[in-house]
Design a protein around this motif. Sequence first.
Motif, short mmCIF file in Angstrom:
data_model
loop_
_atom_site.label_atom_id
_atom_site.label_comp_id
_atom_site.label_asym_id
_atom_site.label_seq_id
_atom_site.Cartn_x
_atom_site.Cartn_y
_atom_site.Cartn_z
N VAL A 107 -9.31 2.69 4.79
CA VAL A 107 -8.47 2.47 3.60
C VAL A 107 -7.56 3.67 3.43
CG1 VAL A 107 -8.49 2.09 1.11
CG2 VAL A 107 -10.29 1.11 2.53
N CYS A 108 -6.27 3.42 3.48
CA CYS A 108 -5.28 4.50 3.52
C CYS A 108 -4.50 4.55 2.22
CB CYS A 108 -4.33 4.24 4.68
SG CYS A 108 -2.98 5.43 4.77
N HIS A 109 -4.06 5.77 1.86
CA HIS A 109 -3.30 5.95 0.63
C HIS A 109 -2.04 5.11 0.61
CE1 HIS A 109 -1.95 8.09 -2.94
NE2 HIS A 109 -3.21 8.46 -3.04
N SER A 110 -1.42 4.89 1.76
CA SER A 110 -0.17 4.12 1.74
C SER A 110 -0.42 2.65 1.39
CB SER A 110 0.62 4.27 3.04
OG SER A 110 -0.14 3.80 4.12
N ASP A 111 -1.67 2.19 1.51
CA ASP A 111 -1.98 0.83 1.04
C ASP A 111 -1.72 0.68 -0.46
OD1 ASP A 111 -2.75 -0.17 3.52
OD2 ASP A 111 -4.80 0.57 3.28
N LEU A 112 -1.86 1.79 -1.19
CA LEU A 112 -1.58 1.73 -2.63
C LEU A 112 -0.09 1.45 -2.86
CD1 LEU A 112 -3.68 4.79 -3.90
CD2 LEU A 112 -4.32 2.38 -3.92
N ASN A 140 -10.82 -4.04 -3.06
CA ASN A 140 -10.08 -3.70 -4.29
C ASN A 140 -10.72 -2.52 -5.03
OD1 ASN A 140 -7.77 -5.45 -4.40
ND2 ASN A 140 -9.20 -7.17 -4.65
N ALA A 141 -12.06 -2.46 -5.02
CA ALA A 141 -12.74 -1.33 -5.66
C ALA A 141 -12.46 -0.04 -4.87
CB ALA A 141 -14.24 -1.59 -5.71
N ALA A 142 -12.41 -0.15 -3.54
CA ALA A 142 -12.13 1.02 -2.70
C ALA A 142 -10.72 1.54 -2.98
CB ALA A 142 -12.30 0.68 -1.23
N LEU A 143 -9.76 0.64 -3.13
CA LEU A 143 -8.38 1.04 -3.43
C LEU A 143 -8.30 1.68 -4.82
CD1 LEU A 143 -6.45 -2.04 -1.97
CD2 LEU A 143 -6.28 0.32 -1.15
N ALA A 144 -9.06 1.14 -5.78
CA ALA A 144 -9.05 1.69 -7.14
C ALA A 144 -9.61 3.11 -7.14
CB ALA A 144 -9.84 0.78 -8.08
N ASP A 145 -10.68 3.34 -6.38
CA ASP A 145 -11.26 4.69 -6.29
C ASP A 145 -10.27 5.67 -5.68
OD1 ASP A 145 -13.55 3.80 -7.42
OD2 ASP A 145 -14.79 3.88 -5.60
N LEU A 146 -9.56 5.20 -4.66
CA LEU A 146 -8.57 6.06 -4.00
C LEU A 146 -7.46 6.42 -4.98
CD1 LEU A 146 -7.98 7.24 -1.20
CD2 LEU A 146 -6.64 5.20 -0.70
N ARG A 147 -7.03 5.42 -5.73
CA ARG A 147 -5.95 5.65 -6.70
C ARG A 147 -6.39 6.65 -7.77
NH1 ARG A 147 -1.46 2.48 -7.79
NH2 ARG A 147 -2.27 0.63 -6.78
N ALA A 148 -7.69 6.59 -8.13
CA ALA A 148 -8.21 7.49 -9.17
C ALA A 148 -8.53 8.88 -8.61
CB ALA A 148 -9.45 6.85 -9.78
#
Length: 352
Positions: free
Chosen positions: A37-42, A331-339
């Motif tokens: 899961v990469c930051h650019s996915d955000l 989606n939870a993994a992306l939310a954690d990355l965003r936070a």
Amino acid sequence: MRMFQVCTCGEPLQLNEAPTPKPQGSEVLLRMIAAGVCHSDLHLSDGYFDLGGGKKLSVVERGMKLPVTLGHENVGEVVALGPDAKGIKLGDKVLVDPWMGCGECMVCKRGDEQLCTKPSSIGVFRNGGYADHLLVPHPRYLFDIGDLPPEKVAPLACSGVTTYSALKKVGPTFSTDPVVIIGAGGLGLMGLALHKAMGGHSAVVVDIDPAKRDAAKKAGAVATIDGAAPDAVRQVIAATNGGSWATIDLVGSAQTARLGIDSLIKGGKLILVGLYGGEITQSLPPFPMRAISIQGSYTGSLTETKELIDLVRRTGLPPVPIATRPWTEVNAALADLRAGKVIGRVVLTPTG
Ligand SMILES: [Zn+2]
Ligand SMILES: [Zn+2]
């Protein structure tokens, strides 16, 4: 097959189903084993990159067609081959180089598909690995990983080759002078590990988050600096004995680029990698007078991915903290990355 797709920009990824594709021509079908899961996915799921001053770069205007399955750090097992897919066999476990171009133009022929003006990258312009299967157009994008652990290899496809390519741009002072790395997230820790594996002299790491500075220190940084400190520029200059000859900015915000430029020594270079976004105003005379340069670096070439896998085989996998999660928790993994809650990398794995 099932896959998590961006259907509407700015909303969570949606679980969709489609018939599992049958590979044609040179295509190869993989069963997914690991997806980083990469930051650019955000940015991709938001639908834009921030250009600063209220301006946005729309990924849809750039050619991303919705719905699209995200996920560009992929390892899978070959489960079906098109009739023209050569040099690969069923059961091979492979890392996928996602940075695909048209394959026809001069840039692609030169080997820099990541710089093609008609990009067709996996997980951006074509379906990626947040799925149970992944279709790859040609075996040249696949690298056999043998017995290497898939969840540790997957991040090499983006964070690995991106930092490897940036480190190669440092040039002749790599083994004699410190390199400054701004940002100690997933990319930063990967960069630190590769810097060491490639024979780098020493690394000074800048991050505004004390937990990330601690992680960088543990990973071998000779000095860590708080990028938000009022005297951060002075601290970088002190830690590099007069200014940095090469700074790699893995964040790419107005603040980090400013710090990067202001702490270069005469002749120094800022290698800009991060896509956080923003803009700066920069006086022009210092460029010639200080003989400084700014070089952008975008992912890496197929050759660099090959070199990186060879390096990892010789020196071991980068000890970047990796947490695995079932792929249905994307989606939870992306939310954690965003936070900002992720140290190192999260890699999605199949749920049986
Ligand atoms: Zn990425
Ligand atoms: Zn091309």
